[in-house]
Design an enzyme around this catalytic site. Structure first.
Site, mmCIF file in Angstrom:
data_model
loop_
_atom_site.group_PDB
_atom_site.id
_atom_site.type_symbol
_atom_site.label_atom_id
_atom_site.label_comp_id
_atom_site.label_asym_id
_atom_site.label_seq_id
_atom_site.Cartn_x
_atom_site.Cartn_y
_atom_site.Cartn_z
ATOM 1 C CG HIS A 586 -2.272 -0.547 0.877
ATOM 2 N ND1 HIS A 586 -3.117 -1.088 1.793
ATOM 3 C CD2 HIS A 586 -2.900 -0.612 -0.313
ATOM 4 C CE1 HIS A 586 -4.222 -1.467 1.188
ATOM 5 N NE2 HIS A 586 -4.109 -1.192 -0.086
ATOM 6 C CD GLU A 822 13.390 -16.647 -19.770
ATOM 7 O OE1 GLU A 822 13.363 -15.587 -19.139
ATOM 8 O OE2 GLU A 822 12.448 -17.457 -19.742
ATOM 9 C CB CYS A 893 9.236 -9.440 -23.144
ATOM 10 S SG CYS A 893 9.880 -11.062 -22.746
HETATM 11 C C1 PEP Z 1 12.955 -12.007 -18.386
HETATM 12 O O1 PEP Z 1 13.572 -12.910 -17.822
HETATM 13 O O2 PEP Z 1 13.493 -11.056 -18.970
HETATM 14 C C2 PEP Z 1 11.480 -12.007 -18.386
HETATM 15 C C3 PEP Z 1 10.793 -11.153 -19.089
HETATM 16 O O3 PEP Z 1 10.880 -12.910 -17.588
HETATM 17 P P1 PEP Z 1 10.722 -12.756 -16.007
HETATM 18 O O4 PEP Z 1 11.251 -11.413 -15.620
HETATM 19 O O5 PEP Z 1 9.273 -12.920 -15.750
HETATM 20 O O6 PEP Z 1 11.551 -13.898 -15.513
HETATM 21 MG MG MG Z 2 12.567 -14.749 -17.270
#
Ligand code: PEP
Ligand code: MG
Length: 959
Positions: A586, A822, A893
């Site tokens: 919060h 990744e 991402c």
């Molecule tokens: C990442 O590893 O860059 C990713 C987008 O996944 P997370 O942060 O959810 O592991």
């Molecule tokens: Mg990840």
């Protein structure tokens, strides 16, 4: 929560038949804004599966799981048919309660109705009622049975006097939802009445929700007004539900058998003496209910029919509740149990029929009672607790003060840059006596402190402009008035504790209980409890508020409560920094609402910063520079101004595409961690969802979500996207983030352990349910599915095969399958994988940690885990080249995609899509528009040749 109000009732409706009744109901629900067009099909389909007649002239038509997405909001519409409508199977309906519910809320309504209806015959009264209030009155005040079961019996209750015994009785009645607050106030003001034989009596009609009796036997004999107190009957009465009990009690007293109560050793003895609902000692079997929507009307009816085949009595009770065992032959009693999917019920049958009845009923329940059921996930025994030796070794090393010139990474809680000296506000331990002067004096002191605290919070609510702040403090006011808290405190005061000690203990116990909740958001509300706890304790101890320095400063605290944030003087507090806490706390919400840049969860090291140390806090990028030099400060100030101007412009153009000045298009999408944020993300200018972290559905539940639950969530996202693509990542848990219901054996290196696709491939049933839910939810809309943590070709192929098989069963108009890149091995194999995937999405958060071998959450090293390290950029470069050689697209991402400094480099490396937190979308789009693609390509090529992240950042800063 479904509620019944007069506005929802349409009186005197005439229709020729059930079909017309359903059609009218669908129209009314639509007119009320509860459902969209097409819901009628759901109502009809549900009736075809089994009629929704509840009994006593009432039907409860509702949709099917398939039509849930047509529900706009949960609600009901009641139609009274004075002439009756034939609902099939010879049942006449005088009142139809049409339900629009997205999840299992209707189970609650059933529970409420059936509790209210009892077994009385209401049909005629419903037919003749001539006002909506009369209908509601009948539903809500129908004759009710007195509740008396194990939950309401307290044997050997610790109590110093009869008042304490009464408080305990009220507590039992409140826990069973039988009385409200008013009841406590009334019975405590009553003088208890002696019945003789050591038994006492107290009762009230005020605040009674359901008539019930609680029986308390004190741990040791008490005396009141010179007479022994060996048992107390605490009655919540309305109407004449308790008359039968009174008869029995008189009989007991007149025949000198009060000892059956005062000498009772088990709750069964009490129930037998008073005629309550004891669980019979019959043969029993247990079974977990697998029906997606719990024991709702249709399966319950099936169970009733099966039970009725037997001559003898069959009972059902909910295991893990102290509730009664109800007759399996009564639909209303079964529904009143309110059993959810995954809960275990116990079936008990009279010995004469047990051999035949129990196996048959158990098998029928396992098979879904006429409904198709998804198997329940197996329950894995919890991992053993660490031994003391392990626990000792697992203790954190002592925190160290961050060095001047170092960068710290923390959770970004509210955007913006703040520069200033730190001011530490560390809660000092309050000292107070553990014993009070007398219960009466301590009660008075507590009441005064509570009143002062209430006045303070009310003043905060009154002066808060932000609704989020008002809501939070509104909840604090509720907590201050919560009798469950004050009852406990009063019980302690009665035992001689001081008001401070009693209050502090009760609040801490409640906060700890809250923290244990598996729902992360609810667990974080423990901070709210501690907040009001400290406020009242401060009043009791007479502690004055700490005064803050005059110049604008960065406030540092261990944990920040909403009160701390809301109390701040915004003119002087430039930024907020906490050692602990998460982005959903919060305090973070309040900081965002007030527009104060904030970082949370920075680690205990920040508490060791010397008072007055100058820091530079970047609430957007989640980092803190300790002791910036003048040039860095100057640079940050300039950036602050430039950024403010850029943001203003970016905001104005956020819905336009992101195209470089020389026409190179980059797609900008949103990362989502829940379904609710999808519409907002689109309004921010997102061109789709580039990463849906589906973990949220799995984390929010005490057990694996079933197909229907997942499908509804995914549909919600698709609906908000309005034809834009959705890239959903399959469940990425395990290792460092296990699910509560799947304890993973301890791993020395959880980041290198069973996580992501490695875990889900070991649980094919779970993966299949998730894929099925995604495919069903898409309905021809563009769906991209990607698998996390893929490290090799085999993993990808297994996942792809499973998806393809399902996609044959659930055909798709626009489906692409890809992987998250990744893990370094996926980068090295990118040329091979690129031939088979439709796309890559680079998760730079994990790729950086695996490439640089730095734990992304490491308290001291994570500052070096920079995605702009040339080693990481080279991996991105390799991935993009491999994908483009095969004509496949690549997204990023990870957090890097939202770093405005990284945008020119990623665009220059040829990344096709950037997916980031929705808040940053306008800025990233604006950054793309500022670029010349050919120059960005050159910049990226130069960055690849550099020797470290700092050099890349310096290059990008100059760009
Ligand atoms: C990442 O590893 O860059 C990713 C987008 O996944 P997370 O942060 O959810 O592991
Ligand atoms: Mg990840």
């Amino acid at each position: 929560m479904l509620e019944l109000t007069a506005e929802q009732v349409s009186m005197g409706v005439a229709v020729p038949d059930k079909e017309a009744a359903l059609a009218l109901l669908a129209r009314e629900l639509q007119a009320d804004g509860l459902v969209r067009e097409g819901y009628l099909k759901g109502l009809q389909a549900r009736e075809a599966q089994g009629v929704t007649y509840l009994g006593q002239g009432i039907a409860i038509p509702h949709g099917t799981p398939e039509t849930r997405e047509l529900v706009e909001r949960t609600g009901v519409r009641l139609l009274q048919f004075p002439d009756g409508v034939d609902w099939g199977q010879g049942q006449m309906v005088y009142l139809a309660i049409g339900i629009a519910a997205r999840s299992d809320e209707h189970l609650r309504l059933l529970q409420m109705l059936t509790r209210a209806l009892g077994e009385a015959d209401l049909a005629d009264a419903l037919r003749q009622a001539n006002t909506p209030d009369a209908i509601l009155g009948l539903l809500q005040s129908a004759p009710k049975e007195l509740e008396l079961d194990r939950r309401l019996i307290g044997l050997d209750t610790p109590a110093e006097d009869v008042d304490e015994l009464i408080i305990q009785g009220v507590r039992l009645l409140r826990r069973a939802d039988c009385v409200g607050r008013e009841f406590a106030a009334e019975v405590l003001g009553e003088e208890p009445m002696p019945l003789g034989g050591g038994l006492w009596w107290v009762s009230s009609e005020a605040g009674v929700l359901r008539p019930a009796l609680a029986y308390l036997k004190p741990e040791r004999p008490l005396r009141h007004r010179g007479q022994p107190v060996e048992g107390l009957l605490c009655l919540a009465s309305t109407g004449d539900a308790h008359l039968k009990l009174l008869d029995r009690l008189c009989e007991l007293l007149l025949s000198g058998r009060s000892g059956e109560l005062t000498q009772a050793r088990a709750s069964r003895d009490v129930l037998e003496a008073l005629g309550g609902e004891a669980v019979p000692e019959w043969p029993a079997v247990r079974v977990r209910l697998a029906n997606a929507h719990g024991l709702h009307a249709r399966p319950a009816r099936e169970l009733v029919q099966l039970a009725k085949q037997f001559e003898g009595d069959v009972r059902v009770r909910l295991v893990d509740s102290d509730g009664p065992a109800v007759s399996a032959k009564s639909l209303s009693k079964l529904l009143s149990l309110g059993v959810y999917r995954g809960q275990t019920i116990e079936l008990l049958a009279e010995p004469a029929i047990a051999d035949r009845a129990l196996p048959l009923l158990r098998a029928a329940i396992e098979q879904g009672l006429g409904e198709p059921v998804e198997p329940l996930s197996e329950v894995v025994p919890a991992a053993p607790l660490p031994t003391q030796a392990q626990a000792d070794m697992e203790q954190e090393p002592p925190a160290q003060a961050p060095l001047l010139g170092s960068w710290l990474h923390a959770v970004p809680a509210a955007p913006g840059v703040a520069i200033g000296p730190v001011h530490l506000q560390l809660a000092c331990a309050l000292e107070y006596p553990s014993r009070g002067e007398s219960p009466a004096i301590e009660r008075e002191r507590l009441a005064a402190a509570l009143a002062e605290a209430r006045a303070e919070v009310e003043a905060l609510v009154a002066r808060s402009e932000a609704k989020a702040v008002r809501d939070i403090f509104g909840a604090h006011l509720e907590m201050l008035a919560d009798p469950a808290l004050t009852d406990e405190v009063h019980a302690r005061l009665q035992q001689g504790e001081s008001a401070e000690a009693a209050w502090a203990t009760v609040i801490e116990e409640a906060a700890v209980a809250q923290e244990r909740l598996q729902d992360a958001v609810l667990a974080e509300r423990a901070a709210d409890l501690r907040d009001i706890g400290r406020r009242v304790l401060g009043r009791l101890c007479g502690v004055a508020e700490v005064t803050a320095p005059d110049e604008p400063y960065v406030l540092v605290m261990a944990e920040m409560t909403p009160s701390d944030v809301a109390r701040l003087d915004r003119e002087r507090v430039a930024g907020l920094l906490t050692a602990r806490g998460g982005a959903t706390a919060h305090s973070a919400i309040v900081a965002r609402a007030l527009g104060i840049p904030a970082l949370v969860g920075a680690g205990d090291g920040v508490l060791l910063l010397a008072e007055g140390t100058r820091v530079l806090l970047d609430g957007q990028r989640g980092r803190l520079l300790v002791g910036p030099d003048d040039a860095q400060v100057e640079h940050a100030r300039e950036e602050q101004h430039r950024r403010a101007e850029r943001l203003r412009l970016a905001e104005a153009h956020k819905l336009e595409p992101a195209r470089t000045r020389d026409g190179h298009a980059v797609e900008v999408a949103a990362n989502l961690g829940d379904s609710a944020g999808a519409a907002k993300a689109m309004a921010q200018g997102a061109e789709g969802v580039g990463l849906l972290r589906t973990e949220f559905i799995f984390m929010a539940q005490p057990q694996a979500p079933d197909l229907a639950t997942q499908e509804a969530e995914y549909r919600r996202v698709f609906d908000a996207l309005d034809g834009r693509p959705l890239v959903a990542r399959t469940l990425d848990v395990g290792g460092d983030k296990p699910l509560p219901y799947w304890p993973v054996p301890h791993e020395d290196n959880p980041f290198l352990g069973v996580r992501g696709i490695r875990l889900t491939l070991r649980r094919p049933q779970l993966m299949e349910t998730q894929l099925r839910a995604l495919l069903r939810a898409s309905d021809g809309r563009p769906l991209r599915i990607m698998f996390p943590m893929v490290g090799g070709v085999d993993e990808w192929r297994q996942a792809r095969e499973m998806t393809r098989l399902l996609a044959r069963e659930i055909p798709q108009a626009d489906l692409q399958l890809g992987i998250m890149v990744e893990v370094p091995s996926a980068v090295m194999l990118a040329p091979v994988l690129a031939r088979e995937v439709d796309f890559f999405s680079i998760g730079t958060n994990d790729l950086t940690q695996y490439c640089l071998a730095i734990d992304r959450g490491h308290p001291t090293l994570s500052a070096q885990a920079d995605g702009l390290h040339p080693a990481v950029l080279r991996m991105i470069d390799m991935t993009v080249r491999a994908a483009h050689a095969e004509g496949k697209w690549v997204g990023v991402c990870g957090e890097l995609a939202g770093d405005p400094l990284a945008v020119p480099l990623l665009v220059g490396l040829g990344v096709d899509e950037l997916s980031l937190s929705p808040g940053g979308i306008p800025e990233v789009k604006a950054r793309v528009r500022e670029l010349q693609y050919s120059t960005a390509v050159e910049l990226a090529a130069t960055a690849l040749t550099l020797d470290g992240a700092a050099a890349v950042r310096a290059l990008a800063e100059r760009f």
